[in-house]
Design an enzyme around this catalytic site. Structure first.
Site, PDB file in Angstrom:
ATOM      1  N   ASP A 313      11.564  -6.200   4.462  1.00 13.92           N
ATOM      2  CA  ASP A 313      10.533  -6.260   3.497  1.00 13.92           C
ATOM      3  C   ASP A 313       9.123  -6.017   4.159  1.00 13.92           C
ATOM      4  OD1 ASP A 313       9.248  -6.596   1.059  1.00 13.92           O
ATOM      5  OD2 ASP A 313       9.882  -8.702   0.761  1.00 13.92           O
ATOM      6  N   GLU A 523       4.084 -12.813  -6.197  1.00 10.63           N
ATOM      7  CA  GLU A 523       4.173 -13.078  -4.943  1.00 10.63           C
ATOM      8  C   GLU A 523       3.121 -14.385  -4.512  1.00 10.63           C
ATOM      9  OE1 GLU A 523       5.322 -10.260  -1.937  1.00 10.63           O
ATOM     10  OE2 GLU A 523       5.259  -8.586  -3.565  1.00 10.63           O
TER      11      GLU A 523
HETATM   12  C1  BGC Z   1       8.103  -7.788  -1.797  1.00  7.68           C
HETATM   13  C2  BGC Z   1       9.482  -7.055  -2.152  1.00  7.68           C
HETATM   14  C3  BGC Z   1       8.909  -5.532  -2.520  1.00  7.68           C
HETATM   15  C4  BGC Z   1       8.259  -4.964  -1.582  1.00  7.68           C
HETATM   16  C5  BGC Z   1       7.597  -3.615  -1.993  1.00  7.68           C
HETATM   17  C6  BGC Z   1       7.232  -7.185  -0.906  1.00  7.68           C
HETATM   18  O1  BGC Z   1       6.092  -7.728  -0.563  1.00  7.68           O
HETATM   19  O2  BGC Z   1       8.424  -9.096  -1.336  1.00  7.68           O
HETATM   20  O3  BGC Z   1      10.150  -7.606  -3.138  1.00  7.68           O
HETATM   21  O4  BGC Z   1      10.138  -4.889  -3.071  1.00  7.68           O
HETATM   22  O5  BGC Z   1       6.977  -5.736  -1.224  1.00  7.68           O
HETATM   23  O6  BGC Z   1       7.038  -3.721  -2.992  1.00  7.68           O
END
Ligand code: BGC
Length: 755
Positions: A313, A523
């Site tokens: 990630d 998030e």
């Molecule tokens: C998230 C992921 C996401 C990635 C790309 C990360 O911060 O946890 O779910 O796919 O960013 O945007």
């Protein structure tokens, strides 16, 4: 997407081993010629230099190759792009600079990128572009944006999940993008977590069914087809269960729980053919996702038989050093992640991973076989996607982008996802002649029905939302006429506005529709300290209830905010969660009887902050004075018609280990209007060697019934569904008495055999 979440530091370090139950892998794509792909990959690999190989393992965000300031901010910077692809051999790019692009702009962007990759590099290896697609092609302007996954789970309709997969794949591919970071296979067991809405809810079986249906739609049987994409299962594994409820904070998950609850949906996704997996961005049992050899290699590869590639990630390899402090340098972090099983690094801004990995190989700290292994896995996906044949956007697909039929599916999904949990004296549906007062902070916005991952990362830039979609207020006005609707904001999310005028305004209306809920977030910025709905909103509701006019409460929220105080006073309640771009229209259709609600809650809706239950509680949780007393239980949901279940029967009263059992039930629509019903079958065993859920969802089916129509619904219960993770942490079947429950009906059967 400019900033990224903080992650708490960890110090503890505990190693545990996992030995999951392995289901046989389904063949994924008859029409993919794996043998020929393997030989092409082998021959390409043999021509590659170390630098070219490590470049394939490197993924950058589009921001890293764009102008970041001045009038051209956000525009692709050709010099930086060439540097990335030609000089550093970067194999993958992701996401958008800031907000969504039109399909035309995507076309230009991807064409420019692929031109550099396939015309200006020695080996002409196309770029693998990846994008988040949490509820559709979220970074493509005017795309079909579906209800968020939590809502899709509320529909209990796997056909809709499959159609969402088909439509998303088509719209993403129309942009020239072949890879999506979805589905989220994390099981949503922590209601405080700001990413709950990205999950398919609290039940592993429901999550597996919805997720694999999505994959089926998105990938078909050949990800190389022009309108299909490669999916990515995320975030492997345990990310969704932060102990303190905040994003990217520690989870502690014992082996039995890991295997019983969190691994099965990932296993289902692997079996469905997802060719990529994204790491847990947090830590489980003291081990960060990217450094967990056991989970990434022993479990995922050896046990679960995953054959694709693993991507980290955002920035998480570096985080092993900077945040988690399990690596003593950035170089050590790269070694740790690669040797744990991470094949591609979402770096995403610089060449640190690239430089350090080359150094590690040259210094003999990372063996060449591991690089070859990772690159083979990545190249295989590029070949399977057909990128070597054609890496460019398909203009034909553009004609089908956001088509009326996709929009219709989306509206259906939104309608089926909004869940009616209270309807005292059949207040709903309201008459179309009614005069209503609409109030509350989520009434006049599209963003609060969509949540994060919509147009921008946080999804909260209302001005960027499409002008032709209706927010709840506009949809209600369109349905019953503006003159019948009075609007009063009432309050913001957390402070009062014109609450005092409600009593006065309410005198002239027949009902008050209150749209409450949450501001839009994604998030870590969505972290909260209290699941209770903010006081200002509760006060608005109490004031509305005090007018004596019937109050219809509508909740738009990414997680179940506690509303116990206002439940009794509200005459009708709809849990809307995040129904997507057509949520307003869907809501108005339900409120005024043009759609019959059929959603069921995919999570237990808590009543109290300190009682965050799940529906699959164990026996001891409900004995000795403890009560299971949520606001509404998992699977709860009402309709405007009435469904009656009768004659639950089993194919046998006694079966032997290894045999299937068939359960059938008659379902009758005894009301006056057509409706859809999701029939949920639960299974429970009387005694087991370990404590166990009283009941567990093992099957469901959604059907349509006309008034007075009866249908027989059949469920096949397989031996796997009778199994559990036993004392030895292995999947076990224990002979004994089982209870099958459908609605209020139940039947017992005996499973014979030796232990
Ligand atoms: C998230 C992921 C996401 C990635 C790309 C990360 O911060 O946890 O779910 O796919 O960013 O945007």
């Amino acid at each position: 997407m400019t900033t990224k979440p903080y992650i708490r530091l960890i110090t503890a370090f505990l190693v545990f081993s996992i030995n999951p139950f392995v289901l046989p892998a389904k063949s994924r794509a008859e029409s993919i010629d794996h043998r020929s792909i393997n030989s092409k990959v082998g021959s390409l690999l043999s021509k590659m230099t170390l630098e070219e190989k490590v470049g394939q393992m490197t993924q950058l965000t589009i921001q890293a190759v764009s102008d970041t300031s001045g009038p051209d901010a956000g525009k692709l910077d050709l010099r930086k792009l060439k540097d990335a692809i030609v000089r550093y051999h970067v194999g993958s790019l992701l996401n958008v600079y800031d907000s969504s692009l039109s399909v035309g702009a995507w076309d230009t962007l991807i064409t420019t990128i692929q031109n550099v990759a396939t015309k200006e590099t020695r080996l002409k290896i196309p770029i693998l572009y990846g994008i988040d697609a949490t509820h559709g092609a979220i970074y493509a302007k005017d795309a079909t944006l579906f209800p968020q996954p939590l809502n899709m789970a509320s529909t209990f309709n796997t056909d809709l999940a499959k159609k969402e997969g088909e439509i998303t794949a088509l719209e993403v591919r129309a942009c020239g993008i072949p890879w999506i970071f979805f589905p989220v296979m994390d099981v949503g067991r922590q209601p405080l977590w700001s990413r709950l809405y990205e999950t398919y809810g609290e039940d592993p079986y429901l999550a597996s069914q919805m997720g694999t249906s999505f994959i089926e739609g998105a990938q078909g049987n050949n990800i190389g087809a022009p309108d299909k994409v490669a999916t990515c299962l995320k975030h492997y594994v345990g990310y969704s269960f932060p102990l303190d409820g905040e994003d990217r904070t520690p989870a502690w998950i014992p082996r039995r729980m890991m295997k019983q609850i969190f691994l099965p949906s990932f296993q289902a996704g692997v079996n469905a053919g997802a060719p990529t997996v994204m790491c847990n961005s947090s830590e489980v049992n003291g081990i960060p996702g990217d450094a967990n050899y056991y989970l990434l290699t022993h479990v995922l590869r050896n046990r679960m038989k995953f054959r694709g590639f693993v991507v980290s990630d955002w920035g998480d390899i570096e985080n092993l050093y900077t945040r988690f402090k399990v690596a003593s340098s950035q170089e050590d972090a790269v070694r740790m992640a690669v040797m744990s099983g991470v094949d591609m690094s979402m770096v995403p801004m610089d060449y640190s991973f690239y430089n350090l990995l080359i150094k590690l190989v040259k210094d003999g700290k990372v063996p060449m076989w591991r690089i070859n292994q990772a690159v083979t896995r990545i190249l295989r996906v590029k070949f399977e996607l057909g990128l070597f044949k054609d890496a460019y956007p398909d203009a034909e697909l553009r004609k089908q982008f956001a088509s009326p039929s996709s929009n219709k599916t989306n509206l259906e999904a939104a309608e089926e996802s909004i869940t009616l949990v209270k309807n005292e004296a059949n207040l709903l549906p309201l008459s179309k002649n009614a005069k209503v007062l609409v109030s509350g902070p989520t009434a006049d916005r599209l963003s609060t029905m969509n949540g994060g991952w919509t147009i921008t990362w946080q999804g909260n830039v209302e001005s960027l939302y499409p002008k032709d979609k209706m927010n709840p207020l506009q949809a209600i006005e369109a349905k019953i006429g503006k003159r019948n609707v009075t609007y009063l904001p009432g309050c913001t999310y957390d402070s009062l506005l014109d609450v005092d005028t409600i009593a006065h305004v309410a005198k002239n209306v027949d009902a008050i529709i209150l749209c409450l809920g949450e501001r839009t977030y994604a998030e870590t910025p969505g972290n909260i300290n209290d699941l209770t709905l903010p006081t200002a909103q509760l006060k608005l509701a109490e004031t509305a209830i005090a007018t004596g006019k019937p109050v219809v409460l509508v909740m738009f929220e990414g997680r179940p905010r506690i509303i116990d105080k206002i439940v009794r006073g509200s005459r009708a309640i709809l849990i809307g969660f995040l129904p997507g771009m057509d949520g307003g229209e869907a809501l108005a259709n339900i409120l005024f009887g043009d759609a019959n609600p059929s959603g069921r809650l995919p999570v237990t809706y808590p009543r109290y902050v300190n009682a965050l239950y799940h529906y699959d509680y164990t026996n001891q949780e409900v004995t000795g004075g403890d009560v299971y007393d949520p606001q509404w239980t998992f699977g709860y949901g009402l309709s405007y018609t009435k469904f009656e279940y009768s004659d639950l029967r089993l194919s046998s009263q006694e079966i032997s280990k290894g045999e299937n059992l068939i359960a059938s039930v008659n379902v009758t629509n005894s009301g006056k209007i057509p409706g859809q019903d999701a029939i949920l079958l639960y299974l429970g065993e009387e005694y087991r060697q370990v404590t166990h859920p009283v009941k567990q969802l093992e099957a469901f089916q959604k059907i349509v019934l006309q008034p007075r129509q009866t249908k027989e619904v059949r469920f096949v219960i397989t031996p796997e569904q009778m199994s559990f993770i036993g004392l030895n942490n292995r999947r076990t079947i224990q002979p004994g008495t089982f209870k099958v429950t459908v609605g209020s009906l139940s039947r017992k059967f005996v499973l014979t055999g030796s232990n």
